[in-house]
Design a protein around this motif. Structure first.
Motif, PDB file in Angstrom:
ATOM      1  N   MET A 136       2.268   5.083  -7.741  1.00  0.00           N
ATOM      2  CA  MET A 136       2.355   3.785  -8.402  1.00  0.00           C
ATOM      3  C   MET A 136       3.806   3.403  -8.663  1.00  0.00           C
ATOM      4  N   GLN A 137       4.622   4.391  -9.054  1.00  0.00           N
ATOM      5  CA  GLN A 137       6.042   4.129  -9.280  1.00  0.00           C
ATOM      6  C   GLN A 137       6.724   3.697  -7.984  1.00  0.00           C
ATOM      7  N   ALA A 138       6.373   4.346  -6.877  1.00  0.00           N
ATOM      8  CA  ALA A 138       6.961   3.971  -5.582  1.00  0.00           C
ATOM      9  C   ALA A 138       6.605   2.532  -5.227  1.00  0.00           C
ATOM     10  N   GLY A 139       5.353   2.158  -5.479  1.00  0.00           N
ATOM     11  CA  GLY A 139       4.946   0.781  -5.191  1.00  0.00           C
ATOM     12  C   GLY A 139       5.645  -0.232  -6.073  1.00  0.00           C
ATOM     13  N   ILE A 140       5.785   0.078  -7.342  1.00  0.00           N
ATOM     14  CA  ILE A 140       6.471  -0.833  -8.268  1.00  0.00           C
ATOM     15  C   ILE A 140       7.936  -0.982  -7.888  1.00  0.00           C
ATOM     16  N   LEU A 176       0.849  -1.189   0.000  1.00  0.00           N
ATOM     17  CA  LEU A 176       0.000   0.000   0.000  1.00  0.00           C
ATOM     18  C   LEU A 176       0.883   1.238   0.000  1.00  0.00           C
ATOM     19  N   VAL A 177       0.598   2.171  -0.891  1.00  0.00           N
ATOM     20  CA  VAL A 177       1.371   3.417  -0.960  1.00  0.00           C
ATOM     21  C   VAL A 177       0.443   4.558  -0.575  1.00  0.00           C
ATOM     22  N   ASP A 178       0.682   5.139   0.597  1.00  0.00           N
ATOM     23  CA  ASP A 178      -0.134   6.269   1.053  1.00  0.00           C
ATOM     24  C   ASP A 178       0.440   7.549   0.452  1.00  0.00           C
ATOM     25  N   ASP A 179      -0.329   8.145  -0.452  1.00  0.00           N
ATOM     26  CA  ASP A 179       0.141   9.303  -1.216  1.00  0.00           C
ATOM     27  C   ASP A 179      -0.194  10.606  -0.491  1.00  0.00           C
ATOM     28  N   GLY A 180       0.315  10.720   0.733  1.00  0.00           N
ATOM     29  CA  GLY A 180       0.129  11.959   1.486  1.00  0.00           C
ATOM     30  C   GLY A 180      -1.302  12.204   1.912  1.00  0.00           C
ATOM     31  N   SER A 181      -2.010  11.168   2.340  1.00  0.00           N
ATOM     32  CA  SER A 181      -3.411  11.327   2.753  1.00  0.00           C
ATOM     33  C   SER A 181      -3.519  12.286   3.935  1.00  0.00           C
ATOM     34  N   ALA A 182      -4.603  13.088   3.906  1.00  0.00           N
ATOM     35  CA  ALA A 182      -4.822  14.061   4.974  1.00  0.00           C
ATOM     36  C   ALA A 182      -5.866  13.589   5.974  1.00  0.00           C
TER      37      ALA A 182
END
Length: 333
Positions: free
Chosen positions: A91-95, A52-58
């Motif tokens: 997505m790139q971070a997860g890959i 799971l990649v949390d993309d800066g969730s607030a």
């Protein structure tokens, strides 16, 4: 699968499949999503992991996801990005983090169905593909705001890239890790992943498969009608990079030679008109057009040379990631 079985499997089998899910402000969806993934993958015979990649969730997305880190039947890794970098960077971070031989990507809003993943993996192997794209054949979205713009975008992308697919925008995809890790995702180019992959492998190794699509249950869509205009701009970039990424001088040089040839014709005509027929050409607009075309030709050719130099420098330099990881969370075995 019990914790003991999971540990035993981890010590024997290599990682076969990584599920990569970018999430952003999905506090209500992330828990049910993890439950659905575990249910869908419970009979999968090989070792798999969830990234799971949390993309800066607030909101409480990260907090709710961390509750599942110690779940005994789940190999979960949570990658927290330093801020919101966008879906492509997430997505790139997860890959980049994924360890599996195969990589599956899906959205975190519960609209993709994880139950499709095992059958897609089987189809990818059986058809000997490098990328299998989900096709939301019965898409559960609004007609005018989502479906019609998507149909138009899919048609344009297919015509320009030559990769004929019904649904470029479906995030549910299965890749061979060795292939997708050769592709660098930038900007908002996750929509054009099949086109980028087609630059690495033949388009015959890219396929599609109908998948289930659900209506959004929680939260609000992160996309609107404005996405259509961004897709058009991104599509122009894709067209340029697919054809001229490694040789931009050919693009600018072709334009420069074309305008230069036209300027030569105009100036040659004026030369004949002046020195053979004796007509005055000093005040004629055609003279200004000819000179401007000649100067444009010189500029385009020199721009092509500079672009070639920049491209060579780019390919020789080490590429830095388009994201920054704050921290990662994983069960301590």
């Amino acid at each position: 699968m019990t914790e003991a079985e999971l540990i035993s499997q981890s010590s024997v089998q290599p990682m076969e499949l990584s599920l990569v899910v970018p999430i952003f402000n999905e506090e209500e969806s992330v828990g049910p999503l993890i439950d659905r993934i575990c249910e869908a993958m419970k009979d999968y015979p090989h070792r798999w992991e969830l990234v799971l990649v949390d993309d800066g969730s607030a909101d409480a997305t990260l907090l709710n996801a961390r509750k599942y880190v110690e779940r005994p039947d789940l190999d979960l890794k949570i990658v927290e990005l330093q801020r919101n970098f966008g879906q492509t960077a997430a997505m790139q971070a997860g890959i980049d983090t994924a360890r599996g031989r195969l990589i599956a990507t899906l959205d975190g809003d519960l609209q993709n169905d994880p139950k499709d993943i095992p059958s897609m993996v089987e189809a990818l192997e059986a058809r000997e593909l490098d990328l299998l794209v989900g096709w939301r054949k019965n898409r559960q979205d609004g007609l005018f705001l989502r479906k019609i713009p998507s149909w138009c975008a899919n048609y344009l992308i297919g015509r320009i890239t030559g990769v004929k697919l019904h649904d470029y925008g479906c995030s549910l995809k299965i890749y061979r890790a060795s292939i997708i890790k050769q592709v660098k995702l930038m900007g908002e180019m996750h929509r054009f992943i099949p086109a980028w992959v087609a630059g690495v492998v033949p388009s015959s190794r890219i396929g599609e498969m109908p998948v289930t699509h659900h209506a959004r249950q929680h939260g609000v869509s992160k996309y609107g009608i404005s996405r259509t205009f961004r897709v058009i701009l991104d599509l122009l970039s894709v067209m340029f990079f697919m054809r001229y990424k490694a040789r931009p001088g050919h693009f600018f040089g072709s334009l420069g030679l074309g305008t230069g040839f036209l300027s030569v014709l105009i100036l040659l005509y004026l030369f004949v008109d002046k020195f053979i027929f004796g007509n005055d050409i000093g005040g004629r607009p055609m003279l200004i057009v000819g000179v401007m075309l000649f100067l444009s030709s010189v500029q385009l050719v020199t721009t092509g040379i500079l672009a070639e130099m920049i491209a060579r420098t780019y390919f020789q330099a080490d590429e830095t990631p388009n994201y920054i990881i704050r921290t990662t969370f994983r069960r301590q075995d």
